[in-house]
Write a protein that holds these residues in place. Sequence first.
Motif, PDB file in Angstrom:
ATOM      1  N   LYS A 165     -12.692  -9.946   1.352  1.00  0.00           N
ATOM      2  CA  LYS A 165     -11.516 -10.207   0.511  1.00  0.00           C
ATOM      3  C   LYS A 165     -10.779 -11.464   0.977  1.00  0.00           C
ATOM      4  O   LYS A 165     -10.337 -12.283   0.164  1.00  0.00           O
TER       5      LYS A 165
ATOM      6  N   GLN B 275     -11.665 -11.585  -3.370  1.00  0.00           N
ATOM      7  CA  GLN B 275     -12.049 -10.406  -4.140  1.00  0.00           C
ATOM      8  C   GLN B 275     -12.661  -9.364  -3.205  1.00  0.00           C
ATOM      9  O   GLN B 275     -13.625  -9.650  -2.490  1.00  0.00           O
ATOM     10  N   ALA B 276     -12.098  -8.154  -3.211  1.00  0.00           N
ATOM     11  CA  ALA B 276     -12.635  -7.094  -2.353  1.00  0.00           C
ATOM     12  C   ALA B 276     -13.908  -6.527  -2.959  1.00  0.00           C
ATOM     13  O   ALA B 276     -13.965  -6.255  -4.162  1.00  0.00           O
TER      14      ALA B 276
ATOM     15  N   TRP C 186     -11.113   1.482   0.286  1.00  0.00           N
ATOM     16  CA  TRP C 186     -10.060   0.576  -0.203  1.00  0.00           C
ATOM     17  C   TRP C 186     -10.564  -0.097  -1.467  1.00  0.00           C
ATOM     18  O   TRP C 186     -11.656  -0.665  -1.489  1.00  0.00           O
TER      19      TRP C 186
ATOM     20  N   LYS D 219      -8.729  -2.227  -5.082  1.00  0.00           N
ATOM     21  CA  LYS D 219      -7.481  -2.787  -5.608  1.00  0.00           C
ATOM     22  C   LYS D 219      -6.973  -2.063  -6.847  1.00  0.00           C
ATOM     23  O   LYS D 219      -5.802  -1.737  -6.952  1.00  0.00           O
ATOM     24  N   TYR D 220      -7.837  -1.827  -7.838  1.00  0.00           N
ATOM     25  CA  TYR D 220      -7.438  -1.280  -9.138  1.00  0.00           C
ATOM     26  C   TYR D 220      -6.288  -2.119  -9.712  1.00  0.00           C
ATOM     27  O   TYR D 220      -5.195  -1.638  -9.989  1.00  0.00           O
ATOM     28  N   GLY D 221      -6.587  -3.403  -9.895  1.00  0.00           N
ATOM     29  CA  GLY D 221      -5.561  -4.367 -10.271  1.00  0.00           C
ATOM     30  C   GLY D 221      -5.037  -4.254 -11.684  1.00  0.00           C
ATOM     31  O   GLY D 221      -4.019  -4.869 -12.014  1.00  0.00           O
TER      32      GLY D 221
ATOM     33  N   THR E  14      -0.250   0.357  -9.352  1.00  0.00           N
ATOM     34  CA  THR E  14      -0.638  -0.386  -8.152  1.00  0.00           C
ATOM     35  C   THR E  14       0.476  -1.339  -7.738  1.00  0.00           C
ATOM     36  O   THR E  14       0.805  -1.465  -6.555  1.00  0.00           O
ATOM     37  N   TYR E  15       1.074  -1.988  -8.723  1.00  0.00           N
ATOM     38  CA  TYR E  15       2.104  -2.985  -8.430  1.00  0.00           C
ATOM     39  C   TYR E  15       3.437  -2.325  -8.075  1.00  0.00           C
ATOM     40  O   TYR E  15       4.212  -2.884  -7.292  1.00  0.00           O
TER      41      TYR E  15
ATOM     42  N   ASP F 213       2.923  -1.541  -4.515  1.00  0.00           N
ATOM     43  CA  ASP F 213       2.958  -2.784  -3.743  1.00  0.00           C
ATOM     44  C   ASP F 213       4.396  -3.249  -3.519  1.00  0.00           C
ATOM     45  O   ASP F 213       4.747  -3.718  -2.423  1.00  0.00           O
TER      46      ASP F 213
ATOM     47  N   GLU G 234     -11.360   0.102 -15.350  1.00  0.00           N
ATOM     48  CA  GLU G 234     -10.230  -0.804 -15.197  1.00  0.00           C
ATOM     49  C   GLU G 234      -9.675  -1.250 -16.547  1.00  0.00           C
ATOM     50  O   GLU G 234      -8.461  -1.374 -16.722  1.00  0.00           O
TER      51      GLU G 234
END
Length: 823
Positions: A55, A60-61, A78, A80-82, A87-88, A91, A793
């Motif tokens: 990452k 990019q993971a 782990w 991201k599930y962006g 997620t945000y 964060d 996603e």
Amino acid sequence: MNNWIKRNGGHLIVAAIFLVLTYAYFLNPIMQGKILYQGDVLQAKAMQKEIMDVKEKTGQAPLWTNQMFGGMPSYQIWAKYGKNVTTYVIDVLKTVFPNPVDTVLLYLFGAYFLFCTLKLKPWLAAAGAIAFAFSSYNFIYIEAGHANQAYAIAFFAPIVGSIIMTLRGRYLFGSALTALFLAMEIRSNHVQMTYYLLLAIAILVCIELYHAIKAGATRPFLKAIAYLFAGTIIAVLVNAGSLWTTYEYSKYTIRGKPNLKSETTAASTGLTKDYAYNWSESPTEIFTFFIPNAYGGGGATTLGEDSKVTKALIDKGIDPGQALQLSTQIPLYWGNKPSTAGPWYFGAVVFFLFVLGLIIVKNRIKWWLLGAALLSIFLSFGKNLPFISDLFFDYFPMYNKFRAVESTLVIAALCFPILAFLALNEVFENPDKAYIWAKTKLAFYISGGLTLLMIVLPGIILSFKSPEHQNLISMLTQAFRGDTAMANSVAGALVEDRQTLERQDAIRTFIFIALAFGLTWIVIKQKISPAFAAIAFMGIVLIDMWSVDKRYLKDENFVSADVINQAYVPRELDEFIMRDKDPDFRVMDLSLQDPFHDSRSSYFYKTVGGFHPARLRRFDEIVENQFSKSVNHDVLDMLNTKYIITTDPKTGTANMQANPTACGHAWFVKSVKYVNGPDQEMVAISSFDPKNEVMVDESFKKIVEAKPLGYDANATITLTSYTPEHLTYQTGSTANQVAVFSEIYYDKGWTMLIDGVEQPYYRANYILRAATIPVGNHKVEFIFHPASYYTGENISLAGSVLLVLALGGAAYSEWKKKQPQKA
């Protein structure tokens, strides 16, 4: 603006108090710039090493990592599930507030929201929120590093509050909040906690349905259920990426169905009962709900120089310093569990008020709280109450996929403070003070009387001897060179010390119960205002819970960043291995006590072992059948195990040796041997020549022999490019040949391309990939691109948009309701 502040002034003051309390609890570590030393977080640091390295390099993971167990999807390590909006949100919380301040604030504000939904005034709601938030295991989970579990628990209360709000007629607003909090709950990624919450919610819905039918009000109930169903669908859509990958992956893990008939049990689609029930609560261990050290406390509780054990050792002629050191090594916990980090302490004040709530609360929610609490308690007994536990384990969907059944007590930890403060609210609101006083005395007689019994005659109920007590005596006898009398003396002293710990905490509990009883009497006699009384209750609850929590999550658990960074200091042999420029080989570290439940070596290089509670079932079966009794060198070779680390039995030092027979990244084999099913395949690889022969299940025979096979002794296959989810090979051969790759087979996302065209591959040697490579020179690629993640996603993005629209619509609707109507 001024009107808004005036209307919400009480909530703002409570919010400020929560912030002050939370930062005060962690004040010293925060001021010193220290961070929490968490065992599970350190394990995760090693598990995530390759993921984070990639990452950092690419931005990019990867969704696959070869760092542990030969390779596995990284979904449960782990990801991201962006495209998931929550997620945000998480964060932001983690950015604004330091760990673990964010978690405790979520506990507090979530519970406060629930109590406000139940119509408690702000000060009383704040006291109830503190009672829930500071429940001992909420802090023990933080100390242990169970961050996802703690986050999941934090959303229990607001989810329940939102559901109750919807059931009480605020359909749009309640269901929108349910969607938000349930989405956050799912995003916390602890399915076990979410499952237990859903069990409790199912009881609540059944009770509400009963009362709706009884009152002839099924229409509004069904309307509420429809709104809640819509909110649930949105929450699921928001988390489609994580849910889909977890569902898909779980079927192939140790929580899925066994492949070997010899290992198939009644729980053939989940964990074994022995494994799942290993952490089963002893029935009388529920005394720790109000007497924290009733069962000896936990790992943080040790004996001092005034203990009976220390004195017994000194009396037998052992040096005082050595005696103290020995006494601290003897476990004080004496329950059925292998060990425990601490007790499930709900609070002395909460216990008294809970008993009072069982007597005076008339609200039908009482029966939900009692039913959910009892179910969670009974299930926590596990192997100690098999006729209930086995029913759920054998017949309830997914229940057998979870271990540590004592964790069901998270529901009781939620229910106890809710009923406790509903009782206190009844004390404040009920005009019949004579009735309330009579019932308060009864609650005091029950809770105080039981506590007095545990002070005066605790041995009537508790034995203070663990199931391993005789084994302990045997071990002490051996340590004392056959002196049985000395061993019995120390063991007897240990029982006395455990009893002393219990008695001291029982006295402490009685004092808090007496204070709560006295304060309740003052409220009933109306000698102080309700607001001041609520603040007083907040104070004694906080003192009660804070002092116990500090036994387990204390300043000493925090260390400087340097200590964390130095947690993984490479040995000389580790440094030697890391100098190897080969991008894809494995190491077997037999110097670890259990290389398959320890991820430390995985921090430095790719390992055959590691640690993960959801590792692939096939690899776990390899461990059990090829590594548990003795190490099968053939299997190590096929996994491209380039280095083996062992321990010198004489010196205890770790030694490293290169493995010259490791098969490499990929190789062509001379012969293919077909086996009929996993059991035959496992036997076949117990002794074989992996460099020249390959074991393939008969179900793949048509794919293997799609083209006539030959053998070219001079054929080559070379790894030319490596990233965890994209491997490239160059081949050259004068015949169609079978190539074996030292990579784990997982067909839910891996695609093989030959010269850019997708081609079939198959499983070989039980866990590896193999493919028939055509004659000539070719570029062979393995690419990991799981639809469950990428399509999931996109669904998450759509769900996130729906969630934002639902919240916006609900907020607008609530705003419109509060606007003055035009004439």
